[in-house]
Design a protein around this motif. Sequence first.
Motif, mmCIF file in Angstrom:
data_model
loop_
_atom_site.group_PDB
_atom_site.id
_atom_site.type_symbol
_atom_site.label_atom_id
_atom_site.label_comp_id
_atom_site.label_asym_id
_atom_site.label_seq_id
_atom_site.Cartn_x
_atom_site.Cartn_y
_atom_site.Cartn_z
ATOM 1 N N LEU A 1 0.842 -1.198 0.000
ATOM 2 C CA LEU A 1 0.000 0.000 0.000
ATOM 3 C C LEU A 1 0.877 1.248 0.000
ATOM 4 O O LEU A 1 0.608 2.229 -0.714
ATOM 5 C CB LEU A 1 -0.930 -0.012 1.221
ATOM 6 C CG LEU A 1 -1.912 -1.194 1.261
ATOM 7 C CD1 LEU A 1 -2.644 -1.238 2.596
ATOM 8 C CD2 LEU A 1 -2.915 -1.100 0.108
ATOM 9 N N TYR A 2 1.963 1.201 0.780
ATOM 10 C CA TYR A 2 2.877 2.342 0.824
ATOM 11 C C TYR A 2 3.504 2.589 -0.554
ATOM 12 O O TYR A 2 3.642 3.741 -0.996
ATOM 13 C CB TYR A 2 3.963 2.090 1.873
ATOM 14 C CG TYR A 2 4.867 3.268 2.077
ATOM 15 C CD1 TYR A 2 4.393 4.436 2.686
ATOM 16 C CD2 TYR A 2 6.189 3.246 1.649
ATOM 17 C CE1 TYR A 2 5.217 5.535 2.868
ATOM 18 C CE2 TYR A 2 7.017 4.335 1.832
ATOM 19 C CZ TYR A 2 6.524 5.479 2.441
ATOM 20 O OH TYR A 2 7.331 6.571 2.613
ATOM 21 N N ALA B 1 -0.121 6.581 2.954
ATOM 22 C CA ALA B 1 0.747 6.906 4.083
ATOM 23 C C ALA B 1 0.596 5.850 5.173
ATOM 24 O O ALA B 1 -0.515 5.404 5.464
ATOM 25 C CB ALA B 1 0.401 8.288 4.634
ATOM 26 N N LEU B 2 1.707 5.458 5.779
ATOM 27 C CA LEU B 2 1.642 4.437 6.828
ATOM 28 C C LEU B 2 0.806 4.913 8.019
ATOM 29 O O LEU B 2 0.092 4.114 8.631
ATOM 30 C CB LEU B 2 3.054 4.059 7.292
ATOM 31 C CG LEU B 2 3.922 3.296 6.286
ATOM 32 C CD1 LEU B 2 5.211 2.827 6.946
ATOM 33 C CD2 LEU B 2 3.178 2.106 5.691
ATOM 34 N N GLU B 3 0.907 6.199 8.326
ATOM 35 C CA GLU B 3 0.115 6.719 9.450
ATOM 36 C C GLU B 3 -1.366 6.457 9.233
ATOM 37 O O GLU B 3 -2.098 6.131 10.170
ATOM 38 C CB GLU B 3 0.265 8.247 9.586
ATOM 39 C CG GLU B 3 1.660 8.763 9.744
ATOM 40 C CD GLU B 3 2.342 8.972 8.411
ATOM 41 O OE1 GLU B 3 2.374 7.997 7.612
ATOM 42 O OE2 GLU B 3 2.844 10.071 8.175
ATOM 43 N N ASP B 4 -1.803 6.616 8.011
ATOM 44 C CA ASP B 4 -3.225 6.453 7.722
ATOM 45 C C ASP B 4 -3.682 5.006 7.863
ATOM 46 O O ASP B 4 -4.876 4.729 7.916
ATOM 47 C CB ASP B 4 -3.549 6.966 6.315
ATOM 48 C CG ASP B 4 -3.308 8.476 6.192
ATOM 49 O OD1 ASP B 4 -3.215 9.154 7.245
ATOM 50 O OD2 ASP B 4 -3.192 8.968 5.060
ATOM 51 N N LEU B 5 -2.706 4.092 7.865
ATOM 52 C CA LEU B 5 -3.050 2.683 8.045
ATOM 53 C C LEU B 5 -2.986 2.279 9.508
ATOM 54 O O LEU B 5 -3.256 1.120 9.847
ATOM 55 C CB LEU B 5 -2.105 1.816 7.210
ATOM 56 C CG LEU B 5 -2.232 2.023 5.697
ATOM 57 C CD1 LEU B 5 -1.096 1.320 4.968
ATOM 58 C CD2 LEU B 5 -3.581 1.518 5.196
ATOM 59 N N PRO C 1 11.473 -6.088 -4.542
ATOM 60 C CA PRO C 1 11.370 -5.544 -3.178
ATOM 61 C C PRO C 1 11.487 -4.014 -3.125
ATOM 62 O O PRO C 1 10.784 -3.371 -2.338
ATOM 63 C CB PRO C 1 12.537 -6.217 -2.435
ATOM 64 C CG PRO C 1 12.726 -7.516 -3.162
ATOM 65 C CD PRO C 1 12.467 -7.180 -4.604
ATOM 66 N N LEU C 2 12.338 -3.427 -3.935
ATOM 67 C CA LEU C 2 12.450 -1.959 -3.936
ATOM 68 C C LEU C 2 11.155 -1.327 -4.448
ATOM 69 O O LEU C 2 10.620 -0.394 -3.842
ATOM 70 C CB LEU C 2 13.635 -1.524 -4.819
ATOM 71 C CG LEU C 2 15.040 -1.740 -4.229
ATOM 72 C CD1 LEU C 2 16.111 -1.608 -5.311
ATOM 73 C CD2 LEU C 2 15.316 -0.764 -3.083
ATOM 74 N N ALA C 3 10.674 -1.816 -5.582
ATOM 75 C CA ALA C 3 9.459 -1.228 -6.156
ATOM 76 C C ALA C 3 8.227 -1.548 -5.315
ATOM 77 O O ALA C 3 7.250 -0.792 -5.331
ATOM 78 C CB ALA C 3 9.255 -1.729 -7.578
ATOM 79 N N GLY C 4 8.287 -2.649 -4.578
ATOM 80 C CA GLY C 4 7.180 -3.028 -3.711
ATOM 81 C C GLY C 4 7.177 -2.263 -2.399
ATOM 82 O O GLY C 4 6.332 -2.511 -1.542
ATOM 83 N N HIS C 5 8.106 -1.355 -2.259
ATOM 84 C CA HIS C 5 8.144 -0.520 -1.053
ATOM 85 C C HIS C 5 8.157 0.982 -1.357
ATOM 86 O O HIS C 5 7.327 1.734 -0.863
ATOM 87 C CB HIS C 5 9.352 -0.877 -0.188
ATOM 88 C CG HIS C 5 9.648 0.146 0.849
ATOM 89 N ND1 HIS C 5 8.808 0.368 1.924
ATOM 90 C CD2 HIS C 5 10.635 1.063 0.964
ATOM 91 C CE1 HIS C 5 9.282 1.357 2.652
ATOM 92 N NE2 HIS C 5 10.386 1.806 2.105
#
Lengths: 471, 471, 471
Positions: B71-72, B77-81, C372-376
Amino acid sequence: MARNLELHPDRLLPADPSVRGLARELYASVAGLPIISPHGHTDPRWFAQDETFGNATDLLLVPDHYVFRMLYSQGVALEDLGVRNKGVDPRAAWRLFAERYWLFRGTPSRMWLDWVFAEAFGMGVQLSAETADLYYDTITDMLATDAFRPRALFDRYNIEVIATTESPLDTLEHHAAIRAENGRADGWQGKVITAYRPDPVIDPEFEGFQANLDLFSALTGEDCRTWTGYLAAHRQRRAFFASMGATSTDHGHPTAATANLSASEAAALFDRVASGNFHSSDAELFRAQMLTEMAGMSLEDGLVMQIHPGSFRNHNAALFERFGRDKGADIPMRTDFVHSLKPLLDRFGNERNLSIILFTLDESAYARELAPLAGHYPCLKLGPAWWFHDSPEGMKRFRHMITETAGFYNTVGFNDDTRAFLSIPARHDVARRIDCGFLAELVAEHRIEDWEAAELAQDLSYNLAKKAYNL
Amino acid sequence: MARNLELHPDRLLPADPSVRGLARELYASVAGLPIISPHGHTDPRWFAQDETFGNATDLLLVPDHYVFRMLYSQGVALEDLGVRNKGVDPRAAWRLFAERYWLFRGTPSRMWLDWVFAEAFGMGVQLSAETADLYYDTITDMLATDAFRPRALFDRYNIEVIATTESPLDTLEHHAAIRAENGRADGWQGKVITAYRPDPVIDPEFEGFQANLDLFSALTGEDCRTWTGYLAAHRQRRAFFASMGATSTDHGHPTAATANLSASEAAALFDRVASGNFHSSDAELFRAQMLTEMAGMSLEDGLVMQIHPGSFRNHNAALFERFGRDKGADIPMRTDFVHSLKPLLDRFGNERNLSIILFTLDESAYARELAPLAGHYPCLKLGPAWWFHDSPEGMKRFRHMITETAGFYNTVGFNDDTRAFLSIPARHDVARRIDCGFLAELVAEHRIEDWEAAELAQDLSYNLAKKAYNL
Amino acid sequence: MARNLELHPDRLLPADPSVRGLARELYASVAGLPIISPHGHTDPRWFAQDETFGNATDLLLVPDHYVFRMLYSQGVALEDLGVRNKGVDPRAAWRLFAERYWLFRGTPSRMWLDWVFAEAFGMGVQLSAETADLYYDTITDMLATDAFRPRALFDRYNIEVIATTESPLDTLEHHAAIRAENGRADGWQGKVITAYRPDPVIDPEFEGFQANLDLFSALTGEDCRTWTGYLAAHRQRRAFFASMGATSTDHGHPTAATANLSASEAAALFDRVASGNFHSSDAELFRAQMLTEMAGMSLEDGLVMQIHPGSFRNHNAALFERFGRDKGADIPMRTDFVHSLKPLLDRFGNERNLSIILFTLDESAYARELAPLAGHYPCLKLGPAWWFHDSPEGMKRFRHMITETAGFYNTVGFNDDTRAFLSIPARHDVARRIDCGFLAELVAEHRIEDWEAAELAQDLSYNLAKKAYNL
């Protein structure tokens, strides 16, 4: 209850019924072709002296590092298998193996051995603890018969030509004897040639290198403590090997490094190396320079050059000390080709009359480096899937990763590369099956035509090896 | 209109009908076997205290870095999760996830989650924007019931044994509580063991390393500022962990480097490291030396050693600062094994009573380095496809690239290696399906017999894990 | 007897009948979608001037380095093919090619060319020695007709938009001419945009770099011998390129190295580089820093950034001297992303309004590093299988190794990346077929639903490219 041993006629062919039908047809058209074995490690003495092979353990267990390394990995002591241990009861060793034959499930050793058991020795039950003695006795008895002498097997297996691999220090007396036999109208006509593998006099870190230089001098009458004498000795021995049928050289270096030093730099490097007082980086540079020198000589004398890089030999130090080389403890390393080969290619890369066959143990180089290099440079060809990759999955990865960039015609057919004589037809059979399966898939996906697949099947099984090695 | 959610009984089995038939049979024979979970990161407190898990977001979204990293990557945004943010409305967070569930198409997270949704929570429609609230409410409600407490799920999932992973500084009070419970006739009988993961006191670059050394001293009564005291503390904690059921250790280093220093060199290195005044190369060498020390202790106390190398932890510096470890920003690196492991193997490689299980995030090492190493050294085994490769394609590549050289019996069955408790049965189910599909292909190509495949299916699903981890 | 040439409607679809049925349906739903070509190397002059293409050899042989590198690898001299040799008879060159067309069996060139022969030129027999003249005459005659002018082909091929690639030093007069034409009611409406490829003024080791800096100054009125002037010139040209339709930049560096220097360090480095008196490590660092600078400008102006690293350009020194760049002698190298990209990502990695598309020639990085890079990271996306991997097997490996970690939505659809205009529809067709085959396999194994596959087929064939490149 012992399980039946039966080699299924469709083994290794793709499972999809429509593809399998195509593969079966292709395979049928090449299954009976003679075997071309352009690179391997059988013992020429076998064919020169034609003596019987001994017992089952002597022939199938003790010399096969694929087999005993797996048993060793599962806790069996090498001594107990008879490796470097004459004191062991060969039947007891065989039982240790037979009891653990299930360890080989899914491995090529299992397929090769089952072929040997069923086709060569006619066994109808599987090897297991229960059938250990039956196997030992049957095989040992058959090995004592004339039908299982080396020449009879050579003929039975329809081997058109086989190459062995020798050091420049080898006198090639067995090859000479075979050639003499070949020359007699009533003599055996099997064609056994040699190949020039100069590692023992090229690799300064090879066991006995300094003594080998002296032997090299003695054998050639050249002063192999001088750079010019050393090079002349190589030329002389290469010519002698060629006269004994050699059409190729072979180079088993830790890396694919090549160098392109000036004559004076090379001479100075040789002096350091020959003095015995050198750094490990000198050794690497000398091996690198010698690949380029060998390429130059190949351009002169027409010997095809093979490079087998990337094995960390004798990784297990304690085992090496006790049991010596070739005991299943050689481990592949990452191998760079794009930078390593450049010095040699800068000098000879565009020569159309030079042929260098590259092998690798690092499959990540197939699509990335090797196929693009071979798909461009006129002097480069790609050897088949090697050693750990001489297996159904390994061969498939080779074709899948090489073909689109290098095509089929920058490859050289199959090498069995083995010292396990009885497995040779089994290995060629695996290669033919896998290649036919691959071709059948291309046809099924309409990527090549069926008549092209039929031509390619012949090429991959027979023609390419003959052509690439000038056989 | 919400789409139906249905888990197809043939999911993940090979498409070819004849192969699928074989695979289906094999799978049926192992689908119901108990789960052996020899390595993972569940929280022992769950099983000790058996409290309810909270709401859907708390359980399935906030702790799952596979999910929120995706999702990130797509701009959420991680905060929103709700990651490190108690202030967020969990239902709103869940909606953000539900609306983007299509991002997970083709990923293992999607398969694990669908399994959890359908099998654990009985959902009959797919997760989407439209069904977000239905999901949130249903799951949250069910989580409040007794049937969804940790122990009930543990029993329902047929877990025979599960290992958690703790630091040497952990007091293991939850494990003690569970063992006390196990000891009562009417107590819960679930088997929850620990594993010794000493990175926080071995890696000089671990957050809080210096303070950890002091805690290590305090906990053990040893002077962990001296090399001998430090080693004695390890021995003491290992014994304590073993008394809490541990049968293994685990080591998560950036590389697979090992060292074989003399005792005095090692002591001097430790002094530098413990002083806090050391170079990054000292830290690497210390980690390397400690792998060898740990191997030596494993030879003494019988704990199986696991090495999980090759992750660049916390690659995203800004994210790490704000959100801490394990936030989906660990990126795999190229990993060498052949040179890295040699020092350890020079010392202990030939020990039959030592067991070291190797994992990798660098698949290029499978066929090139790991299978040849494990196919030779008695002390080495290969762990299953790990982390990013714990997926259908990853598992297939593992079997295809490992089996021919290492065989099946130098591997150790499946690890779920997860902190997502509900996904454990889903993950084991995926592994069993993929392995059965692989075996079915081997049977269909006549590379193994059907009865061998049946034995192997049991071994890969259950027996090998028990044996390799002494469970 | 000449063999028939027929393009099978099911070519490249999976062989298994049930999977093929699914794949065929998916393919049918996307086969007719317009072509989005967001990155490539066609010549804008073609579309601006709309002149005929010349003879068969001029169009299909001389400019296609895929084709002549294979012929060269098999001993054909480039001169004889007409490469940098106006003196050769084009028909004779064509015959050399035709006689050796079997060399291309199993390669993508063969598939693209057969498509061009059959679909574009209506040939009904295969190319061979026998049909060489028939081909040469038919194609050459057709190329002289209006239907084979560039704009007619552009329209016939249903190209919605095509991007070319230009140096900052290019005046873009052809793009301006096309835009003027677009602006006239009765003018041609084909959409041809540019892309900003600044290697000639960014790479200090590019041929003519110093002179290029002067041209850059002259063209922009900035003093490109100062760091601030140089950066301002980039900003100015980027804006000009954007005004000519550019939505992206492109960077072809030997490695993926990035740097994050302070302004003063960067200025000092630029001074060394601009002085012409610099070390090769300065050149590498400057390229690295400029990727980060370009990312910063992309954040300002919204141009999508493409990085194409890892090619050892002009590996064959002698060939380069004689024939120049792009002659089939660029060889891929091992490429690290995890360390190389970190400096850039430390600065801009978490920007949601920045888009960087990564390509690789090193497939070992797909599952290990790139997914992994693109998945983050929010700013990263993955470009399609590139160059040597723009092939059926290459595309399959891409999907198999990328999807599970990065998903489909961190990828960007297909790029043809070619200068071979006629092959563009053939290449997009291959991509659509392979993607539909992959999706069909996922459906057949119940890993995604059929309706999801239908959506994904549209996304991979059309939507993702439009979205990722803001087209």
